[in-house]
Design a protein around this motif. Structure first.
Motif, PDB file in Angstrom:
ATOM      1  N   GLU A  24      -0.226  -6.399   4.554  1.00  0.00           N
ATOM      2  CA  GLU A  24       1.031  -5.644   4.625  1.00  0.00           C
ATOM      3  C   GLU A  24       1.402  -5.296   6.060  1.00  0.00           C
ATOM      4  O   GLU A  24       2.592  -5.112   6.377  1.00  0.00           O
ATOM      5  N   ARG A  35       2.041 -22.555   2.772  1.00  0.00           N
ATOM      6  CA  ARG A  35       2.751 -22.426   1.493  1.00  0.00           C
ATOM      7  C   ARG A  35       1.919 -21.635   0.495  1.00  0.00           C
ATOM      8  O   ARG A  35       2.443 -20.767  -0.220  1.00  0.00           O
ATOM      9  N   ALA A  38       2.032 -18.020   1.526  1.00  0.00           N
ATOM     10  CA  ALA A  38       3.337 -17.421   1.188  1.00  0.00           C
ATOM     11  C   ALA A  38       3.375 -17.062  -0.293  1.00  0.00           C
ATOM     12  O   ALA A  38       3.877 -15.987  -0.678  1.00  0.00           O
ATOM     13  N   HIS A  39       2.820 -17.929  -1.133  1.00  0.00           N
ATOM     14  CA  HIS A  39       2.763 -17.648  -2.573  1.00  0.00           C
ATOM     15  C   HIS A  39       1.862 -16.449  -2.847  1.00  0.00           C
ATOM     16  O   HIS A  39       2.158 -15.626  -3.724  1.00  0.00           O
ATOM     17  N   LEU A  41       1.218 -13.878  -0.815  1.00  0.00           N
ATOM     18  CA  LEU A  41       1.929 -12.658  -0.417  1.00  0.00           C
ATOM     19  C   LEU A  41       2.916 -12.228  -1.499  1.00  0.00           C
ATOM     20  O   LEU A  41       3.017 -11.035  -1.837  1.00  0.00           O
ATOM     21  N   LYS A  42       3.620 -13.188  -2.044  1.00  0.00           N
ATOM     22  CA  LYS A  42       4.595 -12.889  -3.104  1.00  0.00           C
ATOM     23  C   LYS A  42       3.888 -12.394  -4.358  1.00  0.00           C
ATOM     24  O   LYS A  42       4.324 -11.421  -4.991  1.00  0.00           O
ATOM     25  N   ALA A  43       2.777 -13.059  -4.737  1.00  0.00           N
ATOM     26  CA  ALA A  43       2.052 -12.694  -5.954  1.00  0.00           C
ATOM     27  C   ALA A  43       1.438 -11.299  -5.850  1.00  0.00           C
ATOM     28  O   ALA A  43       1.303 -10.600  -6.864  1.00  0.00           O
ATOM     29  N   HIS A  45       2.819  -8.912  -4.258  1.00  0.00           N
ATOM     30  CA  HIS A  45       3.971  -8.004  -4.058  1.00  0.00           C
ATOM     31  C   HIS A  45       3.964  -7.388  -2.657  1.00  0.00           C
ATOM     32  O   HIS A  45       4.245  -6.200  -2.480  1.00  0.00           O
ATOM     33  N   ALA A  47       5.699  -7.169   0.746  1.00  0.00           N
ATOM     34  CA  ALA A  47       7.041  -7.405   1.300  1.00  0.00           C
ATOM     35  C   ALA A  47       6.986  -7.934   2.726  1.00  0.00           C
ATOM     36  O   ALA A  47       7.918  -8.607   3.184  1.00  0.00           O
ATOM     37  N   ASN A  48       5.920  -7.639   3.436  1.00  0.00           N
ATOM     38  CA  ASN A  48       5.772  -8.075   4.818  1.00  0.00           C
ATOM     39  C   ASN A  48       5.829  -9.596   4.907  1.00  0.00           C
ATOM     40  O   ASN A  48       5.275 -10.307   4.071  1.00  0.00           O
ATOM     41  N   ARG A  49       6.504 -10.106   5.918  1.00  0.00           N
ATOM     42  CA  ARG A  49       6.568 -11.555   6.152  1.00  0.00           C
ATOM     43  C   ARG A  49       6.074 -11.849   7.562  1.00  0.00           C
ATOM     44  O   ARG A  49       6.857 -11.977   8.499  1.00  0.00           O
TER      45      ARG A  49
END
Length: 273
Positions: A24, A35, A38-39, A41-43, A45, A47-49
């Motif tokens: 985070e 990739r 990135a998945h 981080l999304k899974a 939850h 929000a940080n990129r």
């Protein structure tokens, strides 16, 4: 600093609070596959990129210096597709470069297919060795197994589904069909499975087709108790072949069940005669 972060090997519920907190707040993440990360981080939850930098087997040698340079000014989080970076995954070269440059390296511990498979295998856990993936070519694979034939510690291997049956057959041929083996598949996932048996029993199952991530745990060899005189001859042969006396004694002790210290003292006494 460099932060090696262990990620889930299947079940997202195994992501630690510390891992989530670090991701985070991360500004730079070196990832085996951007990739996949990135998945993740999304899974989770998150929000940080953060900035994602690819760090894989094909570019680690060239990227290590660049990433270590970044870590002199800010924390760089390193992740692989699953488990702990640098363990049969990219990361070793990066850590070696960081150590050489005096950059701090730490880790966030977490899921490990190696340790989990060992723990649930039913094999002795007090002493073990992790051998990673066996060679793809049959001849090379058998030679490597032959080198491990006298290994008394529990052995842990990674293997691909397509080569599992042939590797098990080679283990049976080299180690003998009395060795206990546990094949651990899809650990922490919905279809987690552990198959235990001898090589021949497991080959019959594997030939039917196996899918997923696989860890193979093999019982170590029973030490062959030899006479002190025979063991001394083995030690001497190893020393004449260029092995240090201390190492030769340790190797023969592991194979025979005799005391390494006693073998060492015996070898020194023989030199004085």
């Amino acid at each position: 600093m460099i932060i090696l972060a262990a990620t889930p090997i299947g079940n997202l519920g195994d992501a630690s609070r510390r891992l989530i907190e670090v991701l985070e707040n991360a500004t730079v993440v070196a990832a085996e596959d951007t990739r996949t990360t990135a998945h993740l981080l999304k899974a989770l939850h998150i929000a940080n990129r953060p900035r994602l930098i690819a760090l894989h087997d094909h570019n680690e040698k060239h990227k290590a210096a660049e990433i270590v340079a970044l870590a002199t000014d800010e924390d760089v989080v390193v992740v692989s597709d699953a488990g702990m970076p640098a363990v049969s995954d990219p990361g070793y070269g990066l850590v070696a470069e960081a150590v050489a440059q005096g950059v701090t390296v730490t880790a966030i511990p977490g899921p490990s297919a190696v340790i989990m498979a060992l723990a649930i295998s039913g094999m002795p856990t007090d002493r073990f060795t992790f051998e990673g993936f066996l060679p793809r070519k049959p001849g090379d694979r058998r030679r490597e197994l032959q080198a491990l034939a006298a290994e008394s510690r529990t052995m842990i291997f990674f293997e691909s589904p397509s080569r599992l049956a042939s590797s098990l057959a080679d283990m049976g041929a080299v180690f003998g069909d009395d060795r206990r083996i546990a094949v651990c598949r899809e650990l922490t996932k919905m279809y987690e499975e552990v198959r235990r048996g001898t090589a021949s029993e497991l080959v019959s199952w594997a030939e039917g087709g196996v899918k997923g991530e696989i860890v193979v745990v093999v019982e170590g060899a029973t030490p062959v108790v030899a006479s002190a005189e025979d063991a001394g001859v083995q030690v001497q042969a190893l020393v004449e072949g260029g092995v240090r006396l201390k190492d030769a004694c340790a190797e023969v002790a592991a194979a025979t069940g005799l005391s390494s210290r006693d073998l060492y003292q015996q070898a020194l006494a023989s030199r004085k005669r």
